[in-house]
Design a protein around this motif. Sequence first.
Motif, PDB file in Angstrom:
ATOM      1  N   SER A   1       0.861  -1.176   0.000  1.00 30.87           N
ATOM      2  CA  SER A   1       0.000   0.000   0.000  1.00 30.87           C
ATOM      3  C   SER A   1       0.900   1.230   0.000  1.00 30.87           C
ATOM      4  CB  SER A   1      -0.892  -0.002   1.246  1.00 30.87           C
ATOM      5  OG  SER A   1      -1.599   1.219   1.350  1.00 30.87           O
ATOM      6  N   PHE A   2       0.839   2.004  -1.069  1.00 33.09           N
ATOM      7  CA  PHE A   2       1.713   3.164  -1.191  1.00 33.09           C
ATOM      8  C   PHE A   2       1.171   4.337  -0.373  1.00 33.09           C
ATOM      9  CE2 PHE A   2       2.766   0.692  -4.919  1.00 33.09           C
ATOM     10  CZ  PHE A   2       4.139   0.840  -5.020  1.00 33.09           C
ATOM     11  N   LYS A   3       2.100   5.071   0.200  1.00 32.74           N
ATOM     12  CA  LYS A   3       1.722   6.274   0.938  1.00 32.74           C
ATOM     13  C   LYS A   3       0.994   7.239   0.001  1.00 32.74           C
ATOM     14  CE  LYS A   3       3.774  10.143   3.479  1.00 32.74           C
ATOM     15  NZ  LYS A   3       5.041  10.784   3.913  1.00 32.74           N
ATOM     16  N   GLN A   4      -0.014   7.914   0.531  1.00 33.21           N
ATOM     17  CA  GLN A   4      -0.755   8.865  -0.299  1.00 33.21           C
ATOM     18  C   GLN A   4       0.189   9.962  -0.792  1.00 33.21           C
ATOM     19  OE1 GLN A   4      -3.878  11.247   1.554  1.00 33.21           O
ATOM     20  NE2 GLN A   4      -5.150  10.994  -0.256  1.00 33.21           N
ATOM     21  N   PRO A   5       0.167  10.247  -2.096  1.00 34.42           N
ATOM     22  CA  PRO A   5       1.061  11.274  -2.648  1.00 34.42           C
ATOM     23  C   PRO A   5       0.746  12.654  -2.082  1.00 34.42           C
ATOM     24  CG  PRO A   5       0.011   9.965  -4.385  1.00 34.42           C
ATOM     25  CD  PRO A   5      -0.701   9.651  -3.118  1.00 34.42           C
TER      26      PRO A   5
ATOM     27  N   ILE B   1       0.914  -9.658  -9.747  1.00 34.82           N
ATOM     28  CA  ILE B   1      -0.436 -10.222  -9.719  1.00 34.82           C
ATOM     29  C   ILE B   1      -1.486  -9.175 -10.095  1.00 34.82           C
ATOM     30  CG2 ILE B   1      -2.168 -11.377  -8.287  1.00 34.82           C
ATOM     31  CD1 ILE B   1       0.384 -13.033  -8.904  1.00 34.82           C
ATOM     32  N   ALA B   2      -1.382  -7.989  -9.516  1.00 40.25           N
ATOM     33  CA  ALA B   2      -2.378  -6.952  -9.794  1.00 40.25           C
ATOM     34  C   ALA B   2      -1.901  -5.611  -9.252  1.00 40.25           C
ATOM     35  CB  ALA B   2      -3.719  -7.315  -9.150  1.00 40.25           C
ATOM     36  N   PHE B   3      -2.539  -4.550  -9.733  1.00 38.64           N
ATOM     37  CA  PHE B   3      -2.406  -3.258  -9.066  1.00 38.64           C
ATOM     38  C   PHE B   3      -3.783  -2.616  -9.037  1.00 38.64           C
ATOM     39  CE2 PHE B   3      -2.019  -1.714 -13.416  1.00 38.64           C
ATOM     40  CZ  PHE B   3      -2.573  -0.438 -13.392  1.00 38.64           C
ATOM     41  N   ALA B   4      -3.981  -1.736  -8.082  1.00 40.29           N
ATOM     42  CA  ALA B   4      -5.291  -1.111  -7.916  1.00 40.29           C
ATOM     43  C   ALA B   4      -5.121   0.348  -7.525  1.00 40.29           C
ATOM     44  CB  ALA B   4      -6.094  -1.849  -6.850  1.00 40.29           C
ATOM     45  N   GLU B   5      -6.090   1.151  -7.938  1.00 42.29           N
ATOM     46  CA  GLU B   5      -6.054   2.584  -7.640  1.00 42.29           C
ATOM     47  C   GLU B   5      -7.437   3.068  -7.231  1.00 42.29           C
ATOM     48  OE1 GLU B   5      -2.612   3.812 -10.919  1.00 42.29           O
ATOM     49  OE2 GLU B   5      -4.742   4.073 -11.385  1.00 42.29           O
TER      50      GLU B   5
ATOM     51  N   TYR C   1      -2.269   0.340  -4.724  1.00 44.01           N
ATOM     52  CA  TYR C   1      -1.735  -0.915  -4.205  1.00 44.01           C
ATOM     53  C   TYR C   1      -1.060  -1.703  -5.328  1.00 44.01           C
ATOM     54  CZ  TYR C   1      -5.328  -0.051  -0.587  1.00 44.01           C
ATOM     55  OH  TYR C   1      -6.129   0.496   0.377  1.00 44.01           O
ATOM     56  N   TYR C   2      -0.004  -2.426  -4.952  1.00 47.90           N
ATOM     57  CA  TYR C   2       0.635  -3.359  -5.885  1.00 47.90           C
ATOM     58  C   TYR C   2       0.682  -4.723  -5.213  1.00 47.90           C
ATOM     59  CZ  TYR C   2       4.286  -5.797  -8.502  1.00 47.90           C
ATOM     60  OH  TYR C   2       4.990  -6.737  -9.211  1.00 47.90           O
ATOM     61  N   ILE C   3       0.229  -5.751  -5.930  1.00 46.09           N
ATOM     62  CA  ILE C   3       0.196  -7.113  -5.391  1.00 46.09           C
ATOM     63  C   ILE C   3       1.134  -7.996  -6.200  1.00 46.09           C
ATOM     64  CG2 ILE C   3      -1.252  -9.101  -4.833  1.00 46.09           C
ATOM     65  CD1 ILE C   3      -3.654  -7.239  -4.799  1.00 46.09           C
ATOM     66  N   SER C   4       1.992  -8.723  -5.495  1.00 44.52           N
ATOM     67  CA  SER C   4       2.894  -9.671  -6.152  1.00 44.52           C
ATOM     68  C   SER C   4       2.916 -10.965  -5.351  1.00 44.52           C
ATOM     69  CB  SER C   4       4.312  -9.097  -6.249  1.00 44.52           C
ATOM     70  OG  SER C   4       4.836  -8.842  -4.956  1.00 44.52           O
ATOM     71  N   GLU C   5       3.393 -12.008  -5.990  1.00 44.81           N
ATOM     72  CA  GLU C   5       3.509 -13.285  -5.292  1.00 44.81           C
ATOM     73  C   GLU C   5       4.617 -13.189  -4.246  1.00 44.81           C
ATOM     74  OE1 GLU C   5       4.375 -17.601  -6.981  1.00 44.81           O
ATOM     75  OE2 GLU C   5       2.471 -16.806  -7.729  1.00 44.81           O
TER      76      GLU C   5
END
Length: 255
Positions: free
Chosen positions: A55-59, A96-100, A111-115
């Motif tokens: 989960s990336f910090k809010q810009p 796996i995925a990313f979401a915004e 968010y960035y999802i990886s195995e």
Amino acid sequence: MKIYLSKYHKLSEKGVEEILLNFNAVGQSFFTGKKRRRNHIKVVEIDGIKFNIKSFKQPNYINRYVYVYFRKSKAERSFEFAERLMTKGIGTPKPIAFAEETSKGALTKSYYISEHLEYNLTFRDLDLAKPGHEDILRAFTKFTYNLHEKKVEFLDHSPGNTLIHLNNGNFQFYLVDLNRMIFKSLNFTERMKNFERLTSNKELVKIMAEEYADLLGKPENDVFKKMWFFANSFFVNRGKNRKVKQKFKNLLGIK
């Protein structure tokens, strides 16, 4: 929430969204007990498979709009760069995925999802006094050389961003924290500068320079002088900057 799935795993969009909406309640924090970081990483298990969710910090206020209209978000770049690395045969946890999430035209969450990848150590753990670590260092240098040959400039090539899996002497390397990367041909100076964040230990730099010179077919002394110049300059400047920041914090009474 916009969700983009990769071809590497058949997670459903609904399942991913449910996890992300409950991000604070699910999984286990990757850096439990350590200093709080800008981004929050959790390990979540789904159907017996572990995934990392970053989960990336809010810009800041300006970048909330920049990442919507002018530039790809860190999550999207991480996802796309991981896919590009895999097509080049370069190790990285499977994307796996990313979401915004956006609100009123501004990016609020990404968010960035990886195995999840099990590993034995990172560059930070290398110690020449330990058996086999020089061999790992030389293999790591060859891995970096191959990155350069495949036209990859990993801008965050720092001690914790390459995971090392020992695999009975068949060392395997995996890049993480991927959102700052350039794909282009690198000249000699750019190649040497790409080592600058790794270490201020002169002995480690000497071994990397020796190995890289052999791979590049260039005089070892030329490689070492340039590599050490960038590494030493980087850590000297970082030390100065930290002292300035600390003095400023002390003046403001910030701990």
